[in-house]
Every structure is written in C-alpha cells, then in structure tokens.
Motif scaffolding. Structure first.
Motif, short mmCIF file in Angstrom:
data_model
loop_
_atom_site.label_atom_id
_atom_site.label_comp_id
_atom_site.label_asym_id
_atom_site.label_seq_id
_atom_site.Cartn_x
_atom_site.Cartn_y
_atom_site.Cartn_z
N MET A 1 -26.29 17.32 19.13
CA MET A 1 -25.76 16.79 20.36
C MET A 1 -26.46 17.52 21.52
O MET A 1 -26.53 18.73 21.55
N THR A 2 -26.94 16.77 22.49
CA THR A 2 -27.64 17.37 23.63
C THR A 2 -26.65 18.00 24.60
O THR A 2 -25.46 17.70 24.59
N SER A 3 -27.14 18.88 25.44
CA SER A 3 -26.26 19.55 26.41
C SER A 3 -25.67 18.56 27.40
O SER A 3 -24.54 18.74 27.87
N ASP A 4 -26.41 17.49 27.74
CA ASP A 4 -25.87 16.46 28.64
C ASP A 4 -24.66 15.76 28.02
O ASP A 4 -23.66 15.52 28.70
N VAL A 5 -24.77 15.45 26.74
CA VAL A 5 -23.68 14.78 26.05
C VAL A 5 -22.47 15.72 25.96
O VAL A 5 -21.33 15.31 26.18
N LYS A 6 -22.72 17.00 25.66
CA LYS A 6 -21.63 17.98 25.61
C LYS A 6 -20.92 18.08 26.95
O LYS A 6 -19.69 18.10 27.00
N GLU A 7 -21.69 18.14 28.02
CA GLU A 7 -21.09 18.24 29.36
C GLU A 7 -20.26 17.01 29.68
O GLU A 7 -19.17 17.12 30.25
N LEU A 8 -20.77 15.82 29.34
CA LEU A 8 -20.02 14.58 29.59
C LEU A 8 -18.73 14.55 28.77
O LEU A 8 -17.68 14.15 29.27
N LEU A 9 -18.82 14.99 27.53
CA LEU A 9 -17.65 15.00 26.66
C LEU A 9 -16.60 15.98 27.18
O LEU A 9 -15.41 15.64 27.27
N ILE A 10 -17.01 17.17 27.56
CA ILE A 10 -16.07 18.16 28.10
C ILE A 10 -15.45 17.66 29.40
O ILE A 10 -14.25 17.81 29.63
N HIS A 11 -16.24 17.02 30.25
CA HIS A 11 -15.69 16.47 31.50
C HIS A 11 -14.67 15.38 31.19
O HIS A 11 -13.58 15.35 31.79
N TYR A 12 -15.00 14.49 30.26
CA TYR A 12 -14.07 13.42 29.88
C TYR A 12 -12.77 14.01 29.34
O TYR A 12 -11.67 13.61 29.75
N LEU A 13 -12.86 14.98 28.43
CA LEU A 13 -11.67 15.58 27.85
C LEU A 13 -10.88 16.39 28.88
O LEU A 13 -9.66 16.49 28.79
N SER A 14 -11.57 16.95 29.86
CA SER A 14 -10.90 17.77 30.86
C SER A 14 -10.19 16.97 31.93
O SER A 14 -9.18 17.41 32.49
N HIS A 15 -10.69 15.77 32.24
CA HIS A 15 -10.17 15.04 33.41
C HIS A 15 -9.63 13.64 33.13
O HIS A 15 -8.80 13.16 33.90
N ASP A 16 -10.11 12.98 32.09
CA ASP A 16 -9.83 11.55 31.97
C ASP A 16 -9.02 11.12 30.75
O ASP A 16 -8.87 9.94 30.51
N THR A 17 -8.48 12.05 29.95
CA THR A 17 -7.77 11.67 28.74
C THR A 17 -6.30 12.01 28.82
O THR A 17 -5.88 12.81 29.65
N SER A 18 -5.54 11.40 27.94
CA SER A 18 -4.11 11.71 27.82
C SER A 18 -3.87 12.46 26.52
O SER A 18 -2.96 12.13 25.76
N ILE A 19 -4.71 13.43 26.25
CA ILE A 19 -4.54 14.30 25.09
C ILE A 19 -4.59 15.75 25.57
O ILE A 19 -5.14 16.05 26.61
N ILE A 20 -3.99 16.63 24.79
CA ILE A 20 -4.04 18.05 25.11
C ILE A 20 -5.39 18.59 24.63
O ILE A 20 -5.74 18.46 23.47
N PHE A 21 -6.15 19.16 25.56
CA PHE A 21 -7.45 19.74 25.24
C PHE A 21 -7.44 21.18 25.75
O PHE A 21 -7.30 21.43 26.94
N LEU A 22 -7.55 22.11 24.81
CA LEU A 22 -7.59 23.53 25.16
C LEU A 22 -8.79 24.17 24.49
O LEU A 22 -9.05 23.91 23.33
N MET A 23 -9.50 25.00 25.22
CA MET A 23 -10.55 25.83 24.64
C MET A 23 -9.93 27.22 24.54
O MET A 23 -9.53 27.80 25.56
N ILE A 24 -9.82 27.73 23.31
CA ILE A 24 -9.12 28.99 23.06
C ILE A 24 -10.08 30.00 22.46
O ILE A 24 -10.80 29.70 21.51
N ALA A 25 -10.06 31.23 23.00
CA ALA A 25 -10.90 32.31 22.49
C ALA A 25 -10.32 32.81 21.16
O ALA A 25 -9.18 32.52 20.81
N LYS A 26 -11.11 33.57 20.44
CA LYS A 26 -10.67 34.09 19.15
C LYS A 26 -9.43 34.97 19.26
O LYS A 26 -8.65 35.06 18.33
N ASP A 27 -9.23 35.60 20.41
CA ASP A 27 -8.05 36.45 20.58
C ASP A 27 -6.81 35.65 20.98
O ASP A 27 -5.73 36.20 21.15
#
Length: 87
Positions: free
Chosen positions: A1-27
């Motif tokens: 997956m290219t970095s452009d696609v990753k950025e678009l996907l993260i933007h979509y998940l961050s702003h435009d969906t009705s699902i819970i999206f969390l990025m969680i560190a190992k701790d």
C-alpha cells in the motif's frame, strides 16, 4: 500500500466514518482517535489509556475500585433477572 493510500485511509477513518477508530500504542495509550469515537465517548480519547475507555465485563465488579473516583460519573452495565441489560 502506498503512503498516499495510507494517508487517504487514515483521513477517511478519522473524519468520515461511523466506526470507532483508535490507534493505540503498545503501552495502551491512545495515540489517535477519530471524530466518531470522541463524539460517542463525549470527550477526547487521545492520551487516555484504553482501560479508561473499555470495560471488561468478564471480570468481577469491585465497588471499592470506583469509590476512589467518587467525584466522577461512572456507568455500569447490569443484566437484570429478566435478562434485559440495563446501563
């Protein structure tokens, strides 16, 4: 997956969906939460530990654990005798 696609996907998940999206560190610290998750929780989740957000209903409820934070609101989930869950 290219970095452009990753950025678009993260933007979509961050702003435009009705699902819970969390990025969680190992701790367990929430590094990023989306708009929907924050709105659903009623507060900004970034910086919180995941255990402050999700409750493990498979464990025993010990009321003394919650009395330490008596100034804060606490939501509990109870299964009634009629098997109807109440929160």
């Amino acid at each position: 997956m290219t970095s452009d696609v990753k950025e678009l996907l993260i933007h979509y998940l961050s702003h435009d969906t009705s699902i819970i999206f969390l990025m969680i560190a190992k701790d367990g610290t929430v590094l990023q939460s989306n708009v929907f998750a924050d709105r659903l929780a009623g507060k900004q989740l970034t910086g919180m530990h995941y255990s402050e957000i999700f409750i493990n209903f498979g464990t025993t409820y010990t009321i003394s654990d919650y009395l330490k934070y008596s100034g804060e609101k606490t939501m509990i989930h109870i299964n009634t005798i009629s098997t109807v869950p109440e929160t």
